[in-house]
Design a protein around this motif. Structure first.
Motif, PDB file in Angstrom:
ATOM      1  N   THR A   1       0.949   7.456   2.599  1.00 54.09           N
ATOM      2  CA  THR A   1      -0.241   7.563   1.830  1.00 54.09           C
ATOM      3  C   THR A   1      -1.568   7.705   2.796  1.00 54.09           C
ATOM      4  O   THR A   1      -2.573   8.274   2.281  1.00 54.09           O
TER       5      THR A   1
ATOM      6  N   THR B   1       0.941  -1.404   0.044  1.00 54.05           N
ATOM      7  CA  THR B   1       0.107  -0.036  -0.071  1.00 54.05           C
ATOM      8  C   THR B   1       0.848   1.266  -0.130  1.00 54.05           C
ATOM      9  O   THR B   1       0.387   2.311   0.356  1.00 54.05           O
ATOM     10  N   GLY B   2       2.309   1.086  -0.346  1.00 50.37           N
ATOM     11  CA  GLY B   2       3.027   2.381  -0.426  1.00 50.37           C
ATOM     12  C   GLY B   2       4.407   2.131  -0.136  1.00 50.37           C
ATOM     13  O   GLY B   2       4.922   1.151  -0.068  1.00 50.37           O
TER      14      GLY B   2
ATOM     15  N   THR C   1      -8.496   6.642  -1.229  1.00 47.65           N
ATOM     16  CA  THR C   1      -9.518   6.790  -2.101  1.00 47.65           C
ATOM     17  C   THR C   1     -10.799   6.883  -1.624  1.00 47.65           C
ATOM     18  O   THR C   1     -12.115   6.947  -2.249  1.00 47.65           O
TER      19      THR C   1
ATOM     20  N   ARG D   1      -0.366  -5.359  -5.400  1.00 49.47           N
ATOM     21  CA  ARG D   1      -0.482  -3.970  -5.216  1.00 49.47           C
ATOM     22  C   ARG D   1      -1.965  -3.227  -5.320  1.00 49.47           C
ATOM     23  O   ARG D   1      -2.748  -4.103  -6.246  1.00 49.47           O
ATOM     24  N   ALA D   2      -2.031  -2.336  -5.162  1.00 46.26           N
ATOM     25  CA  ALA D   2      -3.056  -1.336  -5.208  1.00 46.26           C
ATOM     26  C   ALA D   2      -2.582   0.186  -5.826  1.00 46.26           C
ATOM     27  O   ALA D   2      -1.330   0.389  -5.726  1.00 46.26           O
ATOM     28  N   ALA D   3      -3.567   0.595  -6.577  1.00 45.26           N
ATOM     29  CA  ALA D   3      -2.969   2.265  -6.890  1.00 45.26           C
ATOM     30  C   ALA D   3      -2.689   3.032  -5.788  1.00 45.26           C
ATOM     31  O   ALA D   3      -3.337   2.565  -4.721  1.00 45.26           O
ATOM     32  N   PRO D   4      -1.618   3.895  -5.660  1.00 44.62           N
ATOM     33  CA  PRO D   4      -1.733   4.853  -4.567  1.00 44.62           C
ATOM     34  C   PRO D   4      -3.001   5.328  -4.058  1.00 44.62           C
ATOM     35  O   PRO D   4      -3.809   6.035  -4.775  1.00 44.62           O
TER      36      PRO D   4
ATOM     37  N   GLU E   1       5.858   8.723  -6.271  1.00 43.44           N
ATOM     38  CA  GLU E   1       5.008   9.231  -7.310  1.00 43.44           C
ATOM     39  C   GLU E   1       4.284  10.497  -7.029  1.00 43.44           C
ATOM     40  O   GLU E   1       3.972  10.990  -8.178  1.00 43.44           O
ATOM     41  N   LEU E   2       3.977  10.764  -5.938  1.00 41.81           N
ATOM     42  CA  LEU E   2       2.969  11.992  -5.501  1.00 41.81           C
ATOM     43  C   LEU E   2       3.766  12.805  -4.566  1.00 41.81           C
ATOM     44  O   LEU E   2       2.819  13.950  -4.328  1.00 41.81           O
TER      45      LEU E   2
ATOM     46  N   ASP F   1      -5.309   3.568  -2.392  1.00 43.89           N
ATOM     47  CA  ASP F   1      -6.095   2.248  -2.376  1.00 43.89           C
ATOM     48  C   ASP F   1      -5.311   1.176  -1.544  1.00 43.89           C
ATOM     49  O   ASP F   1      -4.029   1.141  -1.468  1.00 43.89           O
TER      50      ASP F   1
ATOM     51  N   HIS G   1       5.247   9.846  -0.815  1.00 42.88           N
ATOM     52  CA  HIS G   1       5.409   8.736  -1.728  1.00 42.88           C
ATOM     53  C   HIS G   1       5.860   9.195  -3.010  1.00 42.88           C
ATOM     54  O   HIS G   1       5.849  10.314  -3.328  1.00 42.88           O
TER      55      HIS G   1
END
Length: 386
Positions: free
Chosen positions: A140, A85-86, A293, A107-110, A333-334, A112, A331
């Motif tokens: 996250t 999850t991150g 999310t 995995r899940a999308a960031p 990516e973000l 989630d 994170h």
């Protein structure tokens, strides 16, 4: 005037905890310290709701607690399933691979979490020795539904390791009742002690798996074989030595755990939930979007919130100018797109309103359009409603 620390660790600490930290240092074999350490170990079981577990209290960070779990349970070639999850799930995978495990990620999308069905699909295929789950990923603010996952792991004969660094003593967790084999954490978040302690409660199945190892644990400092006699001796009121414990931090831990238990675990979980609801009401009033999310996967120990259009990471400095310290993103990516606010351990309504007000004023100063006072009013309404 001192700023209020509202980051996801270290947190604000109770005065009695800091008093214990600053007291004259006892010898690590002093009878008073041995008795105190023994009480801390017993209280660890109570806080984690794990009466059948073996607690470990060791000088180090949360990452050491992660490594101690992995180093003692994993041998080269073992297969491990990482519920990812991150950022800190990735760190757990790195530690697993360093100790020779073959790692599979779910995995899940960031923002989630992987579904329980998806995780179970992997478990059904068999062959995994260990499954790791990050209870709350600090990067996250995602809360993983650990109960369903650890029950699934147990059903399929897989050891579960739950990283509770940003969750323990803040998020609902019942180690024995749910069947989690290892719960690990660090001192500086909801446990309420300054940084420097790696904490684990290890259940009987994990201890049995460790005793059945075919190869020695690769790290001497991480080896439960070195620490178990020490923990058992202190709990029995006897002196023992492997490496010098951080005496004052252990004294502070004993005080904090006592305060946590005096509040009551269910009451403490409920308080963290109330504070989180108030923050969510404020973010909604400001027109902000959280990184998780949905509320169902949003942590109660911190918030991760996207910057609105036209506002960037300079907001963190603007909030500090209002007397409140919040954190930027983590994170990979973000991290330039969001900020984080910690709300754990001693955080109460006054802290919530102060933090919300500071973020609101900083956003208005940055040009974000919202109704002045709306966020504080929304948080206050949520707090009044309970």
């Amino acid at each position: 005037m001192r700023d209020l620390l509202m980051i996801p660790g270290p947190v604000e600490f109770e005065p009695e905890v800091l008093q214990a930290l600053g007291a004259p240092t006892l010898g690590h074999t002093d009878p008073a310290f041995i008795a105190l350490f023994g009480r801390a170990l017993k209280r660890m079981r109570e806080v984690c709701l794990a009466p059948g577990a073996q607690p470990f209290v060791v000088a180090g960070s949360g990452t050491l607690a992660m490594e101690m779990a992995v180093a003692n349970l994993v041998e080269p070639g073992d297969r491990a399933l990482v519920v990812n999850t991150g950022y800190f799930s990735d760190r757990m995978a790195k530690i697993l691979e360093r100790h020779g495990a073959q790692v599979t990620h779910v995995r899940a999308a960031p923002g989630d979490v992987p579904s329980a069905d998806e995780v179970e699909t992997h478990l059904v295929r068999g062959g995994f020795k260990v499954m790791t789950v990050t209870h709350v990923d600090t990067s996250t603010a995602v809360l993983t539904p650990v109960e369903a996952l650890v029950r699934a792991a147990r059903k399929h004969g897989v050891l579960s390791v739950v990283d509770g660094v940003c969750a323990t003593a803040g998020e609902s967790f019942h180690q024995d009742a749910w069947g989690a084999d290892v719960y690990l954490t660090a001192s500086q978040k909801a446990v309420g002690v300054p940084p420097g302690l790696a904490l684990l409660t290890v259940g009987p199945r994990a201890m049995e798996a460790w005793r059945a190892r075919k190869t020695p644990v690769a790290s001497v400092y991480s080896d439960w074989a070195e620490w178990l006699p020490i923990m058992e001796a202190y709990e029995a009121g006897k002196p023992a030595y492997f490496a010098t414990p951080p005496v004052n931090l252990v004294c502070a831990l004993e005080v904090s755990l006592g305060q946590i238990l005096a509040e009551g675990m269910e009451a403490r979980f409920a308080r963290h939930q109330r504070m989180a609801r108030a923050f969510r009401a404020a973010w909604k009033a400001l027109g902000l979007r959280m990184l998780p999310t949905s509320d169902a996967v949003a942590a109660h120990t911190l918030s991760a919130v996207y910057y609105p259009d036209g506002v960037d990471a300079a907001l963190v400095g603007r909030v500090k100018g209002q007397g409140i310290v919040v954190a930027g993103g983590l994170h990979p990516e973000l991290k330039a797109r969001y900020f984080r606010v910690g709300h754990m351990n001693r955080v109460g309504p006054t802290d919530v309103l102060a933090a919300v007000g500071a973020v609101e004023r900083a956003l208005l100063a940055a040009g974000h359009r919202s109704e002045p006072g709306a966020a504080v009013a929304a948080a206050q309404a949520s707090l009044v409603a309970g």
